[in-house]
Enzyme design. Structure first.
Site, PDB file in Angstrom:
ATOM      1  N   VAL A  98      56.600  69.793  28.452  1.00  0.00           N
ATOM      2  CA  VAL A  98      57.027  70.841  29.082  1.00  0.00           C
ATOM      3  C   VAL A  98      56.742  72.169  28.514  1.00  0.00           C
ATOM      4  O   VAL A  98      57.443  72.395  27.309  1.00  0.00           O
ATOM      5  CB  VAL A  98      58.609  70.795  29.548  1.00  0.00           C
ATOM      6  CG1 VAL A  98      59.235  71.814  30.291  1.00  0.00           C
ATOM      7  CG2 VAL A  98      59.065  69.276  30.054  1.00  0.00           C
TER       8      VAL A  98
ATOM      9  N   ASP B  96      69.236  64.927  26.756  1.00  0.00           N
ATOM     10  CA  ASP B  96      67.716  64.641  27.075  1.00  0.00           C
ATOM     11  C   ASP B  96      67.815  63.101  28.077  1.00  0.00           C
ATOM     12  O   ASP B  96      68.671  62.273  27.825  1.00  0.00           O
ATOM     13  CB  ASP B  96      66.962  64.336  25.761  1.00  0.00           C
ATOM     14  CG  ASP B  96      65.637  64.224  26.121  1.00  0.00           C
ATOM     15  OD1 ASP B  96      64.628  65.172  25.794  1.00  0.00           O
ATOM     16  OD2 ASP B  96      64.891  63.231  26.871  1.00  0.00           O
TER      17      ASP B  96
ATOM     18  N   HIS C 171      64.569  70.060  20.478  1.00  0.00           N
ATOM     19  CA  HIS C 171      65.129  68.614  20.386  1.00  0.00           C
ATOM     20  C   HIS C 171      66.177  68.767  19.464  1.00  0.00           C
ATOM     21  O   HIS C 171      65.797  68.803  18.283  1.00  0.00           O
ATOM     22  CB  HIS C 171      64.200  67.570  20.404  1.00  0.00           C
ATOM     23  CG  HIS C 171      63.335  67.299  21.468  1.00  0.00           C
ATOM     24  ND1 HIS C 171      63.246  66.609  22.414  1.00  0.00           N
ATOM     25  CD2 HIS C 171      61.913  68.094  21.812  1.00  0.00           C
ATOM     26  CE1 HIS C 171      62.350  66.754  23.244  1.00  0.00           C
ATOM     27  NE2 HIS C 171      61.593  67.522  22.604  1.00  0.00           N
TER      28      HIS C 171
ATOM     29  N   GLN D  79      54.195  67.729  23.073  1.00  0.00           N
ATOM     30  CA  GLN D  79      54.809  68.549  24.266  1.00  0.00           C
ATOM     31  C   GLN D  79      54.357  68.546  25.684  1.00  0.00           C
ATOM     32  O   GLN D  79      53.285  68.118  26.041  1.00  0.00           O
ATOM     33  CB  GLN D  79      54.556  70.051  23.783  1.00  0.00           C
ATOM     34  CG  GLN D  79      55.322  70.941  24.769  1.00  0.00           C
ATOM     35  CD  GLN D  79      55.050  72.612  24.357  1.00  0.00           C
ATOM     36  OE1 GLN D  79      54.246  72.759  23.468  1.00  0.00           O
ATOM     37  NE2 GLN D  79      55.996  73.606  24.965  1.00  0.00           N
TER      38      GLN D  79
ATOM     39  N   HIS E 262      61.666  74.873  24.228  1.00  0.00           N
ATOM     40  CA  HIS E 262      62.816  74.102  24.156  1.00  0.00           C
ATOM     41  C   HIS E 262      62.729  73.207  22.723  1.00  0.00           C
ATOM     42  O   HIS E 262      61.882  73.043  22.189  1.00  0.00           O
ATOM     43  CB  HIS E 262      63.095  72.812  25.166  1.00  0.00           C
ATOM     44  CG  HIS E 262      61.887  71.962  25.170  1.00  0.00           C
ATOM     45  ND1 HIS E 262      60.630  72.445  25.828  1.00  0.00           N
ATOM     46  CD2 HIS E 262      61.560  70.767  24.641  1.00  0.00           C
ATOM     47  CE1 HIS E 262      59.991  71.455  25.686  1.00  0.00           C
ATOM     48  NE2 HIS E 262      60.586  70.432  25.108  1.00  0.00           N
TER      49      HIS E 262
HETATM   50  P1  AMP Z   1      58.738  67.642  25.187  1.00  0.00           P
HETATM   51  O1  AMP Z   1      58.016  66.395  25.451  1.00  0.00           O
HETATM   52  O2  AMP Z   1      58.832  68.222  23.829  1.00  0.00           O
HETATM   53  O3  AMP Z   1      58.109  68.831  26.101  1.00  0.00           O
HETATM   54  O4  AMP Z   1      60.123  67.589  25.650  1.00  0.00           O
HETATM   55  C1  AMP Z   1      60.669  67.473  27.197  1.00  0.00           C
HETATM   56  C2  AMP Z   1      61.834  66.652  27.073  1.00  0.00           C
HETATM   57  O5  AMP Z   1      62.459  66.875  28.281  1.00  0.00           O
HETATM   58  C3  AMP Z   1      61.570  65.129  26.940  1.00  0.00           C
HETATM   59  O6  AMP Z   1      62.247  64.639  25.799  1.00  0.00           O
HETATM   60  C4  AMP Z   1      62.137  64.628  28.274  1.00  0.00           C
HETATM   61  O7  AMP Z   1      62.884  63.303  28.135  1.00  0.00           O
HETATM   62  C5  AMP Z   1      63.002  65.754  28.628  1.00  0.00           C
HETATM   63  N1  AMP Z   1      63.291  65.810  30.064  1.00  0.00           N
HETATM   64  C6  AMP Z   1      62.396  65.914  30.947  1.00  0.00           C
HETATM   65  N2  AMP Z   1      62.973  65.807  32.207  1.00  0.00           N
HETATM   66  C7  AMP Z   1      64.335  65.971  31.899  1.00  0.00           C
HETATM   67  C8  AMP Z   1      65.595  66.113  32.952  1.00  0.00           C
HETATM   68  N3  AMP Z   1      65.406  65.984  34.359  1.00  0.00           N
HETATM   69  N4  AMP Z   1      66.890  65.952  32.315  1.00  0.00           N
HETATM   70  C9  AMP Z   1      66.892  66.100  30.999  1.00  0.00           C
HETATM   71  N5  AMP Z   1      65.843  65.950  30.065  1.00  0.00           N
HETATM   72  C10 AMP Z   1      64.583  65.821  30.563  1.00  0.00           C
END
Ligand code: AMP
Length: 130
Positions: A100, A35, A106, A98, A104
């Site tokens: 993205v 992450d 974590h 959320q 996914h």
């Molecule tokens: P969520 O908030 O559950 O949708 O999680 C999205 C996660 O993706 C967050 O913890 C971000 O820090 C992570 N994230 C977003 N962009 C990237 C990236 N380019 N590389 C690695 N992690 C990312």
């Protein structure tokens, strides 16, 4: 565009190597990477290469085998890096953080042995349950 007509998500672009990331595991259908904003000593994002499922409910209903594969990848990383003890968090919906909408997990864990289960360093910020 993907085969479903959506714009590629950030995770699809990571899987395609269009956006750099530290990839820690990969199978034919799953990819895992560090992450970018870690909230625990081990914080790995594990996602499906397909972005057709927006969240864990859709994935579990639509392709339970792929869901099991994702969990197996998480367990493998945790076995290597965290003594096999870990949290797996699927934010599902904007109201719980959320950002993205491409399913996914974590993977959150401490490195090293003897981690107390309630250690507050697991899951700060948006992954803390408030
Ligand atoms: P969520 O908030 O559950 O949708 O999680 C999205 C996660 O993706 C967050 O913890 C971000 O820090 C992570 N994230 C977003 N962009 C990237 C990236 N380019 N590389 C690695 N992690 C990312």
């Amino acid at each position: 565009m993907t085969s479903t007509g959506q714009e590629p998500s950030i995770f699809t672009r990571i899987a395609a190597r269009e956006i750099p990331a530290t990839i820690v595991a990969e199978t034919e259908r799953i990819i895992a990477f560090e992450d970018i904003a870690p909230q625990a000593p081990v914080h790995v994002v594990i996602t499906t290469k397909t972005q057709q499922y927006a969240n864990v409910v859709e994935l579990a209903g639509g392709d339970p085998g792929l869901m099991a594969e994702l969990v197996a990848v998480a367990a493998g990383i945790a076995a290597e890096r965290a003594n096999g003890q870990f949290r797996l968090v699927f934010n599902t919906g904007e109201a719980v953080g959320q950002t993205v909408f491409h399913v996914h997990a974590h993977l959150l864990a401490r490195t090293g042995p003897g981690t107390p289960a309630g250690d507050s360093s697991l899951g700060e910020g948006s992954l803390a349950f408030r």
